[in-house]
Write a protein that holds these residues in place. Structure first.
Motif, PDB file in Angstrom:
ATOM      1  N   ALA A   1       0.839  -1.211   0.000  1.00 49.42           N
ATOM      2  CA  ALA A   1       0.000   0.000   0.000  1.00 49.42           C
ATOM      3  C   ALA A   1       0.866   1.250   0.000  1.00 49.42           C
ATOM      4  CB  ALA A   1      -0.930  -0.017   1.206  1.00 49.42           C
TER       5      ALA A   1
ATOM      6  N   GLN B   1      -0.698   4.686  -1.521  1.00 52.58           N
ATOM      7  CA  GLN B   1      -2.009   4.701  -0.855  1.00 52.58           C
ATOM      8  C   GLN B   1      -1.774   4.719   0.662  1.00 52.58           C
ATOM      9  OE1 GLN B   1      -4.794   4.921  -2.985  1.00 52.58           O
ATOM     10  NE2 GLN B   1      -3.010   5.203  -4.290  1.00 52.58           N
TER      11      GLN B   1
ATOM     12  N   SER C   1      -4.821   4.198   2.953  1.00 53.67           N
ATOM     13  CA  SER C   1      -5.243   2.791   3.028  1.00 53.67           C
ATOM     14  C   SER C   1      -4.290   2.011   3.928  1.00 53.67           C
ATOM     15  CB  SER C   1      -5.229   2.131   1.653  1.00 53.67           C
ATOM     16  OG  SER C   1      -5.786   2.960   0.696  1.00 53.67           O
TER      17      SER C   1
ATOM     18  N   SER D   1      -6.410  -1.485  -5.310  1.00 57.85           N
ATOM     19  CA  SER D   1      -5.446  -0.454  -5.721  1.00 57.85           C
ATOM     20  C   SER D   1      -4.279  -1.059  -6.490  1.00 57.85           C
ATOM     21  CB  SER D   1      -4.911   0.303  -4.507  1.00 57.85           C
ATOM     22  OG  SER D   1      -5.965   0.885  -3.810  1.00 57.85           O
TER      23      SER D   1
ATOM     24  N   HIS E   1      -3.371   0.229 -10.269  1.00 59.30           N
ATOM     25  CA  HIS E   1      -2.096   0.906 -10.566  1.00 59.30           C
ATOM     26  C   HIS E   1      -1.803   0.843 -12.063  1.00 59.30           C
ATOM     27  CE1 HIS E   1       2.383   1.566  -9.867  1.00 59.30           C
ATOM     28  NE2 HIS E   1       1.830   2.484  -9.122  1.00 59.30           N
TER      29      HIS E   1
ATOM     30  N   ILE F   1     -10.470   6.404   4.464  1.00 58.29           N
ATOM     31  CA  ILE F   1     -10.368   6.105   3.027  1.00 58.29           C
ATOM     32  C   ILE F   1     -11.517   6.698   2.204  1.00 58.29           C
ATOM     33  CG2 ILE F   1      -8.945   4.018   3.197  1.00 58.29           C
ATOM     34  CD1 ILE F   1     -11.601   2.412   3.069  1.00 58.29           C
TER      35      ILE F   1
ATOM     36  N   GLN G   1       0.279  12.702  -0.902  1.00 58.54           N
ATOM     37  CA  GLN G   1       0.221  11.824  -2.076  1.00 58.54           C
ATOM     38  C   GLN G   1       0.417  12.701  -3.306  1.00 58.54           C
ATOM     39  OE1 GLN G   1      -3.616  10.148  -3.043  1.00 58.54           O
ATOM     40  NE2 GLN G   1      -2.685   8.269  -3.806  1.00 58.54           N
TER      41      GLN G   1
END
Lengths: 86, 657
Positions: free
Chosen positions: B316, B321, B324, B398, B402, B477, B490
């Motif tokens: 993650a 992420q 997450s 996720s 990607h 999330i 991010q």
């Protein structure tokens, strides 16, 4: 996202509004104007998952539409490239 | 209040450790449990003030290092990341303290145990709340030391001491990497403050960031038991079960993941480091999952499960992420603490038996423990609407979202790991509770459910394992959630639209694999268990490979033996050989032998002395004759006469002023 003919997304939220609402950088997109009230509602209701359902639904719908539109545009661009190559 | 949260565990540790004989075991229980409960209440208030009211707090106690080039303060940062970490750390710590009152009731050194537990909590708080790398590093090392002390709590057991040594040695390798990264950060930015680093980060050369990222990765790999540096974690199960629950499942082992969450503004600028994280995490998840399926020690199975989930957390982080990862970290803390503590209750009930092959038939004897382990296992397996589901499902989606080779690789590896997770969870449940009793009768004689003081923490953790995922999903999330503000960063290019872009089949596949592997295992154990030995013999090599943990321990033992043998040779021939001969021993021996030779001239015979005087005279004459300038002789003689009469220091001091 708000677009009259579902072709061109329009940015409604201004830079100042997004800054004041402390929107995460990665979410300052065409749906940001819907995220501002959603995050306000979330904050007011302590992020409880059963609250702000309407705002969340509207925002997620906007994100979905934007994603579909981006897909459509990408396909069109690829087709254009292919026809140019031919 | 913020400082009280940190100070209370310290005071509890001092009270139990230093004043243990005065306060007694009951006093130690009362003080440490009370301190932890008050700290947890404080952390909840912090969560409200910092995360919900949006007011991060920074506290500076004073200067620590104030040299020309380096300024470090005793500073603490309470942002959303810190308070989100404090909740599982303090919550699980308080519950483990309470549980230990019952679990360790028969122990003679309870004050020492509670002092270590409280001290660990203090260091964990320093780790998550430090506002610079040095304070964080104190916490990082402190939890390592506490881990060593707690694994070797029963220090008269050789295996416990060996496991503790293995843990601390493995962690030294990680610390070496982490320290190199810290030197690199200081070299590049001239500071160890997080704020300075994150401000300068976009201006730093990406290659340097990647090198720093790799250093941090080595540190995190050891602390969070990633492939290659993971062998200490299953061995750490030699410690008491509450220790395994608090340190080696819920809190300490996630320190490596926390490190990546903390440095997310830096990590986001290095694609190489992120890529490494994805692959190392997913391979670890698969390796640990497959190993867990073939272990027979209940605690080891859960330990490998921890290792596997830590791999998922790394994946993650590699996918950027971070929210997450943090969500799964918190969820994992709750359901894994529940699993470990329930396993502890089962082990306690069965005369400390840990071998799954000697379990069975416990459903009717320990129904409460069965329900708790069922909740913990189902949450770990990410069955829908339990706590683990909300975070694990998102991480798996996720990986696919990607849309890269690494993402696809991670998706398949993690999905197989998820199937293994279901496999070993169901196997443990089946062998413990559902199958017929396989242990000796004596084990079942005193079987009992946990006492109230042990049952209460288990019940609370079960409630969290059921509902926390649902309650926390919007904050952690929720799409576009502003819960973390600047605490996690991010890069806008790293956003993954797993919600809308990942096809439904790929979202459902991990769940289908989980249900399928569980069903197959139940079918196998119910109807075809007599084929188990036949299968084991058929694929003995494969079974031994997984049962012996991919032979990592044998390999490290082999390498360690070779290195020690080389060390013996170099030590014998260089340290104790050449260097000793040319160095202190050789010199002293030479002076002694030379002195003895000179002394041997003193024979006491006048003719010998006459010969020596004659030889001296001849030598002097030769010296004078061979001199190029006779004036030099006068000079030498002059000095020889003057030197004995020069005023010494004593004479100068004694002379009247």
């Amino acid at each position: 996202m708000t677009s009259k003919d579902d072709e061109k997304p329009i940015m409604i939220a201004t830079q100042k509004e997004m800054e004041e609402a402390h929107l995460p950088l990665e979410w300052r997109d065409f749906c940001a104007h819907l995220l501002i009230p959603l995050n306000k509602c979330r904050n007011k209701n302590n992020y409880l998952p059963w609250k702000c359902e309407n705002e969340r639904h509207v925002y997620e719908k906007c994100q979905y539409d934007e994603m579909r539109l981006a897909e459509k545009r990408k396909k069109e661009e690829e087709q254009k490239k292919q026809s140019n190559n031919v | 209040m913020y400082l009280a949260i940190i100070a209370l565990p310290l005071l509890a540790s001092i009270a139990s450790g230093v004043l243990g004989r005065k306060v007694g075991s009951s006093g130690s229980h009362l003080i440490s449990c009370l301190a932890m409960v008050v700290s947890t209440a404080g952390a909840l208030l912090c969560l409200y003030e910092v995360a919900l009211a949006g007011s991060p707090v920074s506290v500076t106690l004073g200067s620590w290092v104030d040299s020309e080039n380096l300024q470090v303060t005793w500073g603490f940062l309470f942002d959303t990341l810190t308070v989100s970490m404090l909740i599982p750390v303090l919550f699980v710590s308080a519950l483990v303290h309470l549980y230990s009152v019952g679990y360790m009731a028969a122990e003679p050194h309870q004050q020492r145990f509670f002092a270590y537990l409280s001290l660990f909590t203090l260091f964990m708080e320093l780790l998550v709340s430090g506002d610079n790398f040095l304070v964080m590093f104190i916490g990082w090392e402190g939890v390592g030391v506490c881990s060593y002390l707690l694994i070797s709590y029963w220090f008269t057991r050789v295996q416990a001491t060996k496991s503790a040594l293995q843990a601390i040695i493995m962690n030294r390798i990680g610390d070496w990497g982490l320290m190199l990264a810290l030197f690199g950060i200081f070299w590049v930015t001239g500071s160890l403050e997080f704020s300075t680093l994150f401000t300068i980060a976009p201006l730093i050369d990406p290659g340097v960031i990647s090198l720093i990222g790799i250093g941090l990765l080595v540190g995190a790999m050891a602390k969070s038991a990633q492939i290659g540096l993971h062998t200490w974690l299953p061995q750490a199960m030699e410690g008491p079960t509450p220790v395994s629950a608090l340190l080696h499942a819920a809190t300490m082992v996630v320190a490596g993941v926390f490190l990546f969450l903390r440095v997310s503004p830096l990590l986001e600028l290095s694609d190489s480091a992120l890529l490494l994280l994805i692959w190392i995490g997913s391979v670890t998840a698969l390796m640990a999952g497959s190993t867990g399926l073939f272990q027979n020690d209940l605690k080891r199975v859960i330990a490998y499960s921890t290792c596997s989930q830590l791999g998922m957390l790394m994946v993650a982080c590699g996918l950027s992420q971070y929210n997450s990862a943090l969500f799964h970290l918190v969820n994992h803390a709750f359901f894994k603490a529940l699993l470990f503590l329930s396993a502890g209750a089962v082990i306690h009930a069965l005369q400390d038996e840990q071998d799954l092959r000697k379990y069975g038939g416990l459903l009717s004897l320990l129904p409460f423990c069965y329900i708790l382990m069922l909740i913990g296992s189902f949450s770990l397996m990410a069955l829908p609407f339990l706590t683990g589901f909300y975070s694990k499902e998102l991480i798996l989606s996720s990986t696919y979202g990607h849309y890269s080779f690494s993402g696809a690789g991670a998706y398949w590896l993690s999905t197989v790991a998820a199937a293994f997770t279901a496999g070993y969870s169901i196997r443990s449940l089946y062998l413990s509770f559902l199958t017929k009793p396989n242990g000796p009768k004596v084990n079942y004689m005193g079987t009992h459910e946990p006492s109230l003081v042990m049952a209460l923490p288990l019940f609370i953790l079960a409630v969290f394992s059921l509902f926390f995922g649902f309650i926390g999903q919007e904050a952690f999330i929720g799409v576009g959630s502003g819960f973390f503000t600047n605490a996690l960063f991010q890069h806008p290019n790293h956003v993954i639209e797993a919600e809308f872009t990942v096809p439904l089949a790929y979202k459902l596949f991990p769940l289908i694999a989980t249900i399928l592997s569980s069903s197959l295992l139940i079918l196998f154990y119910t109807y075809f268990s007599h084929y188990a030995t036949w299968l084991k013999d058929l694929w003995r090599g494969l079974y031994v490979f997984f049962n012996q943990r991919y032979h990592f321990d044998s390999l490290y033992s082999f390498i360690g033996y070779k290195i020690i043998a080389l060390g013996y040779i170099t030590g014998k021939s260089i340290d104790k050989g050449v260097l000793e001969l040319l160095g202190p021993f050789g010199l002293s021996k030479m002076v002694t032998s030379f002195s003895l030779r000179i002394a041997s001239l003193d024979t006491g015979y006048i003719p010998h002395y006459a010969i020596l005087i004659l030889l001296g005279l001849i030598g002097f004459i030769y010296f004078v004759v061979s001199m190029p300038d006779p004036k030099a002789l006068i000079l030498i003689l002059g000095f020889t006469l003057i030197l004995p009469y020069s005023p010494s220091l004593d004479d100068t001091q004694n002379s009247p002023s």
